[in-house]
Scaffold this active site. Structure first.
Site, PDB file in Angstrom:
ATOM      1  N   GLU A  95      43.993 -86.546  72.142  1.00 15.07           N
ATOM      2  CA  GLU A  95      44.990 -85.794  71.371  1.00 15.07           C
ATOM      3  C   GLU A  95      46.210 -85.486  72.236  1.00 15.07           C
ATOM      4  OE1 GLU A  95      42.456 -83.058  68.170  1.00 15.07           O
ATOM      5  OE2 GLU A  95      43.532 -82.136  69.836  1.00 15.07           O
ATOM      6  N   GLY A 226      73.631 -74.261  37.287  1.00 12.85           N
ATOM      7  CA  GLY A 226      74.476 -75.456  37.253  1.00 12.85           C
ATOM      8  C   GLY A 226      73.832 -76.525  36.397  1.00 12.85           C
ATOM      9  N   MET A 227      74.547 -77.615  36.190  1.00 11.16           N
ATOM     10  CA  MET A 227      74.061 -78.682  35.324  1.00 11.16           C
ATOM     11  C   MET A 227      72.881 -79.411  35.948  1.00 11.16           C
ATOM     12  SD  MET A 227      77.101 -81.492  35.976  1.00 11.16           S
ATOM     13  CE  MET A 227      76.271 -82.845  35.161  1.00 11.16           C
ATOM     14  N   GLY A 229      70.674 -82.065  37.765  1.00 14.03           N
ATOM     15  CA  GLY A 229      70.964 -83.018  38.822  1.00 14.03           C
ATOM     16  C   GLY A 229      72.012 -82.578  39.807  1.00 14.03           C
ATOM     17  N   GLY A 231      71.742 -80.270  42.128  1.00 16.19           N
ATOM     18  CA  GLY A 231      71.198 -79.923  43.430  1.00 16.19           C
ATOM     19  C   GLY A 231      70.744 -78.479  43.547  1.00 16.19           C
ATOM     20  N   LYS A 232      70.431 -77.840  42.426  1.00 16.82           N
ATOM     21  CA  LYS A 232      69.986 -76.437  42.452  1.00 16.82           C
ATOM     22  C   LYS A 232      68.669 -76.302  43.214  1.00 16.82           C
ATOM     23  CE  LYS A 232      69.829 -76.243  37.966  1.00 16.82           C
ATOM     24  NZ  LYS A 232      70.276 -77.599  37.646  1.00 16.82           N
ATOM     25  N   THR A 233      67.718 -77.187  42.909  1.00 22.36           N
ATOM     26  CA  THR A 233      66.414 -77.120  43.566  1.00 22.36           C
ATOM     27  C   THR A 233      66.531 -77.418  45.054  1.00 22.36           C
ATOM     28  OG1 THR A 233      65.328 -77.786  41.513  1.00 22.36           O
ATOM     29  CG2 THR A 233      64.064 -78.044  43.542  1.00 22.36           C
TER      30      THR A 233
END
Length: 1159
Positions: A95, A226-227, A229, A231-233
């Site tokens: 590891e 906002g609309m 697509g 980019g709110k998420t």
């Protein structure tokens, strides 16, 4: 368009590894699994740090598994707990070797923890570590493997970490807390680094963080809307990743809308409680129970909750009902397409996500299409076309970029062409969600806007939609809140892909048969279905707006089939003959160039609300009376053949009647004088119209326009109060007088009677117009006086009496406390009798003058800001004796008058005066002392004017001086002294004002102070290396010019005729040439021909020379070219240029000998 290839972006490839885990724990199980590691793991998990800890069963194998190797590679941070028996495990050493490799190859961070073992023991393999390697040497034949282990131990032990016994006095819990805090800090930095690949996200995250204000103790909520697509998420996730470790519990609930439909709100409530409270098996029976449990269990806990894609208030009330559900310092973030949901839920702050700008869009598309932040070579233009199509929408940029990744040029071109006709399905599916959530009427409004009204004025759209009973005011508001449309500068806008989604919805039932669509808006489709008679009863709206005139064939039967047609718009279509039939369902008829003499006899028009038939061949809309109770709007402008208006008896609801430029119109039907709903009456330039109804009582009228109706000689009697009329435009009519009943216009704000050349007087009743603000009488050449009662109109703010026969204002004018603009320009007693004119000529021949305009007093005009008394033949006694009392005056024009002097105190006491104009005052001898507030002085063509050398040096704000043709004032050495003194004063104020300035005066020399000099119409200035620096302030220019023809400039009230000195400039680089730009470097005004040369000295600050393309640094330019951009009246003869730096300002006192303008 900016060249992407030369963009300032540095094209870097994407090589960021995929991180699945925040932390990988490497440890010897039998030493620390059930104590130190267990507590460390729990602490990391509680802070939302995603940690990999292997299962005990995995240690039974002899070699490390591929799954474990993958986990190491996908972890940002490796925490290695070195314990007594760590080196005894070949598994642990494998590891460790892999971790060291990932550190070197992938940039993985290593944090060593020395659990009761000295770092030197690990580094040098002594003690238990040395004993373990003795055993490994005996049992393992692969010596290279052992060598890697030793190197890995030496490398890891050399990294600064935690020595548990010596950290926090050996308190393991405090040591663990420090380790967790260090991990959190490093993860925060990682999040910030990652945002470099999330284009445009960083600045947006900062704004959300400012709204959240993490240092505040109270609970706060922020809505991101906002609309689809947009980019709110992505934005919410970036914020969550950045701040989640600051909370006792945090959860990001993705796609609440979809999840609640499938599994119910109870399931989401379970997720919130399970994640934050670390409860594995939790069962909630109903939403009410879940809400109570959230409130009770989280009310003392500082939490971060993100609810993504909310579309119903029930979801908010069930998952984050009120602030008191959560502990102090908690933060709630909501993402939604519907702004009104945030309003209803009383969110503390709301943030609207905007589309990416062009450069951000290019970057995002490039990351997905090329795995770097700019387009590949030869793909720049195609990339720009796709970016333009996407309109800055991140969803579209990602989908299209990913689709085109790895494809060749031919496939790219094919996709670009396809997108022009067929939208991308994945994009449309995402966007359609917003449409599906609308009510029926809202869907109709949305589709009408998408097909017909995008970019049109909101007010006009609402008027049309209201005619369809669509209740547009609330409907448009809902579409705005749901991010489907926006309003900017009064116009309704829609993202191109949202519009395309609307088009697709209209087409989806019959993609190849436009005649079956509910709406027709594509020119080619409309022309085809009309010519071939392929329309159907489905058509509700037809919008044919051709950019250029074109013949369009329309079958007679076409309109008969469209029985549901409610909207018909035809523009620029040449049609040989009008329709025999129009559907009775039409609410809005807009046909530019309507070809028939009248509407079809069969057209009942009972539902008609608006008629707009501009430039039509209409002679009469219809004969007789039609009872059209719903008709509100009639516009027949520019219909040159219109003879008569319709009988208004049957149109009681008419609100707007526009007949502008109907040059054949003879009369207005008399009932028009009593239309109770009429708000606008526009008859502008109806040149054949002779009379209006003799009496009017238009209770709702707001604006009446008869400008240019040159044969209308009577103003109608006003039969009662008209409390809504705010503006009367009666310019250039033949009206002789106004009726006393004008006092009934109690709400009148603007009365424009300009160029009514027969108007001789105004009634005294005008004083009762208590709302009047603007009285415009310019060009009323027979108007010899104003009513003495004028001063009682306290509301008056503007009076224009230019070019009238007024010789003196009424004494009551000083009562106008609110008057801001007063102009009597060109008042020379124009209406004098021929005897008086002859007497004036005789007096002038004897060296005497007629009395001219007289303004005895201005005392009391405390609000007056602009006063224009130019061209009034004023003598010394005509000037107001108390001119200096105008405490608010900013602009004063006394040009082209006959006075010889102005009281020094009159001008000096005008403490707010910015502009003084004395152009053409040929008898004025002394330039008066100026106030410190003065900014611009125009004394052109004052041929005997004189003044002191330092007269213009007392104002710190002076920026424009013009003395063209003032040779008496500026002779020889005196010229240079005055110009130098003024120029020096202007330059000294540069560090404070940072503004441009200019001086125009007689002169033919370029002062030696200007380092670059040349003759002719242009000059090329070679810029020195690093010329653009912090010390650079701007550029000084000197131009010698000659005047070819007289220049007449009217300033103050009519600034549009200002004559400026324009210069064109452009930058040159090694292989670049900037676009040319034009800048004004001075202003002049002169009425007579002048043979001698004049000089313009000007300074331009660097902000005025900002035409440098953004992708070039200023010092990349090596040359600047300046050339004449002269109008017909000016010829450039010589140039001087100097780059001005801060040191030049300090040394200006030493350059007087270099400032000779006249030989």
């Amino acid at each position: 368009m900016r060249n992407i290839a030369s963009s300032s972006l540095s094209c870097s490839s994407s090589s960021t590894p995929k991180w699945t885990y925040d932390v990988f724990l490497s440890f010897r199980g039998e030493d620390v699994r059930k104590n130190f590691v267990d507590f460390l793991y729990s602490s990391l998990q509680q802070k939302g740090i995603y940690t990999f800890k292997d299962d005990e069963k995995l240690e039974r194998g002899r070699s490390i598994s591929s799954a474990l190797l993958q986990a190491i590679k996908e972890s940002r941070i490796a925490v290695i707990i070195f314990s007594e028996n760590y080196a005894a495990s070949s598994w642990c050493l494998d590891e460790l070797a892999e971790i060291i490799y990932c550190n070197q190859a992938l940039g993985q961070t290593i944090l060593p923890v020395f659990y009761y073992v000295d770092p030197s023991v690990v580094r040098k393999q002594k003690g238990s570590f040395g004993q373990a390697f003795v055993k490994h040497e005996d049992e393992i034949e692969d010596k290279e493997r052992i060598r890697r282990w030793r190197a890995a131990l030496a490398e890891a032990a050399s990294i600064s970490g935690w020595d548990v016994p010596s950290t926090a006095d050996g308190h393991e819990s405090k040591c663990i807390q420090q380790i967790v805090e260090d991990v959190m800090g490093k993860l925060k930095n990682f999040v910030e680094d990652d945002e470099e690949n999330h284009v445009g996200i960083h600045s947006r995250v900062q704004k959300i963080n400012a709204f959240l204000n993490l240092v505040a103790d109270e609970v706060r909520s922020v809505g991101i809307w906002g609309m689809s697509g947009i980019g709110k998420t992505t934005l919410a996730r970036a914020v969550f990743d950045r701040i989640s470790t600051h909370f006792e519990g945090a959860i990001f609930l993705h796609e609440v809308r979809e999840h609640s439909k499938r599994y119910g709100l109870e399931n989401l409530q379970e997720k919130i409680l399970s994640e934050i409270l670390r409860i594995k098996e939790l069962r909630i029976n109903n939403v009410f129970e879940g809400s109570n449990m959230i409130k009770k269990r989280l009310c003392y806990k500082k939490v971060l909750i993100v609810l993504d894609d909310i579309d119903h208030l029930d979801q908010l009330e069930a998952l984050a009902g009120k602030h008191d559900w959560f502990g102090k310092g908690s933060r709630i973030i909501i993402t939604t397409k519907d702004k009104h949901l945030l309003v209803k839920h009383d969110m503390d702050r709301m943030y609207k996500v905007e589309v990416l700008d062009k450069y951000e869009a290019v970057q995002l598309f490039s990351w997905n299409a090329f795995k770097k932040n700019c387009p590949a070579k030869d793909y720049e233009e195609l990339s720009l076309q796709i970016v333009h199509y996407a309109g800055g929408l991140p969803l579209a940029l990602k989908i299209l970029g990913s689709f085109l990744y790895g494809r060749d040029m031919t496939e790219w071109r094919s996709e670009v062409e396809r997108l022009k006709k067929i939208p991308e399905d994945d994009i449309m599916k995402k966007l359609t969600v917003s449409f599906d959530g609308l009510q029926r009427i809202e869907k109709e409004i949305f589709l009408d806007i998408a097909c017909f009204f995008k970019g049109k004025k909101k007010e006009n759209i609402a008027r049309v939609l209201d005619s369809f009973n669509f209740y547009p005011h609330i409907g448009i508001k809902v579409l705005i809140e749901k991010s489907l449309i926006t309003v900017s500068k009064g116009r309704i806008l829609m993202h191109p892909l949202i519009q395309e989604m609307g088009w697709q919805i209209v087409r989806e039932k019959a993609p190849e048969e436009p005649g079956k669509h509910s709406r027709l808006w594509v020119d080619e489709d409309i022309c085809d279905v009309l010519a071939r008679d392929r329309v159907t009863e489905n058509v509700e709206g037809l919008w044919l707006h051709l950019s250029t005139p074109k013949y369009v064939a329309i079958k007679n039967e076409a309109f008969e089939k469209m029985i549901k047609l409610r909207l018909l718009k035809i523009h620029n279509a040449y049609v040989s003959r009008g329709p025999n039939h129009l559907p009775n369902e039409i609410r809005w008829l807009n046909w530019h160039g309507y070809p028939s003499k009248s509407l079809p006899d069969s057209f009942q028009a009972e539902k008609l609300v608006g008629i707009k038939l501009q430039n039509s061949r209409i002679i009469e809309l219809w004969k007789g009376i039609k009872f059209l109770n719903k008709l509100k709007f009639i516009n027949l402008s520019h219909s040159q053949k219109l003879l008569r208006t319709p009988d208004f008896t049957g149109i009681p609801s008419l609100e707007r009647l526009v007949l502008e430029n109907c040059s054949s119109l003879i009369e207005i039907h008399s009932p028009a004088g009593y239309l109770k709903s009429l708000k606008l009456l526009n008859l502008r330039n109806c040149t054949s119209l002779r009379r209006l109804p003799k009496q009017i009582l238009l209770e709702s009228l707001e604006v009446i326009i008869l400008s240019g109706c040159s044969k209308v000689d009577e103003f109608p009697e006003i039969m009662g109060p008209m409390n809504h009329l705010r503006a009367v435009y009666w310019e250039a009519t033949a009206v002789k007088e106004l009726p006393p009943s004008i006092e009934n216009l109690t709400a009148l704000v603007v009365l424009n009677l300009s160029y009514c050349k027969s108007l001789a007087s105004l009634p005294s009743s005008i004083s009762k117009l208590k709302c009047l603000k603007a009285l415009i009488l310019s060009g009323c050449s027979k108007l010899g006086r104003l009513p003495e009662e004028l001063g009682y109109i306290e509301s008056l703010e503007e009076i224009y009496g230019d070019e009238t026969a007024i010789s003196q204002p009424p004494s009551s004018i000083i009562l106008l406390k609110n008057l801001r603009t007063l102009s009597f320009r060109g008042c020379q007693a124009m209406a004098l009798s021929w005897r008086a004119r002859l007497s004036s000529l005789v007096l002038h021949a004897r060296g005497q003058d007629s009395r001219g305009f007289v303004f005895p007093s201005v005392s009391g005009l405390n609000s007056l800001a602009i006063l224009d008394l130019s061209d009034c033949s004023m003598l010394d006694e005509g000037l107001p004796c108390d001119l200096g009392s105008l405490s608010s005056l900013q602009e004063l024009n006394l040009g082209r008058n006959n006075f010889s002097s102005i009281s020094a105190s009159s001008i000096r006491n005008l403490s707010r005066l910015r502009i003084l104009e004395l152009i053409g005052c040929k008898r004025l001898q002394i330039l008066p002392e100026l106030p410190r507030s003065i900014e611009q002085v125009y004394a052109d063509d004052c041929t005997i004017l004189q003044g002191e050398t330092n007269l213009l040096t007392k104002s710190q704000k002076l920026n424009t001086v013009s003395f063209t043709n003032c040779f008496q004032m500026l002779q020889g050495l005196h010229t240079s002294k005055m110009v130098y003194a003024t120029w020096k004063n202007m330059l000294k104020e540069l560090p404070v004002l940072h503004t441009e300035f200019s001086i125009c005066s007689p002169g033919q020399n370029i002062p030696a102070w200007f380092t670059y000099q040349d003759t002719g119409h242009s000059i090329s200035v070679q810029l020195p290396p690093n010329w653009y620096c912090n010390e650079f302030m701007g550029m000084a220019i000197c131009i010698v010019f000659g005047l070819k023809t007289p220049v007449m400039v009217v300033r103050s009230v009519n600034r549009e005729n200002t004559a400026v000195i324009p210069v064109q400039y452009r930058y040159k680089g090694r292989d670049k040439l900037s676009p040319p730009a034009v800048i004004s470097v001075g202003a002049i005004a002169i009425e007579t021909n002048v043979d001698s040369e004049h000089t313009c000295l000007a300074y331009l600050p660097c902000r005025k020379l900002s035409q440098i393309p953004q992708n070039w640094r200023s010092n990349d330019w090596t040359c600047i070219e300046l050339s004449s951009y002269t109008p017909r009246f000016m010829e450039f003869k010589a140039w001087g240029v100097r780059l001005v730096y801060r040191k030049d300002v300090g040394e200006i006192d030493n350059v007087h000998r270099d400032f000779q303008l006249i030989e």
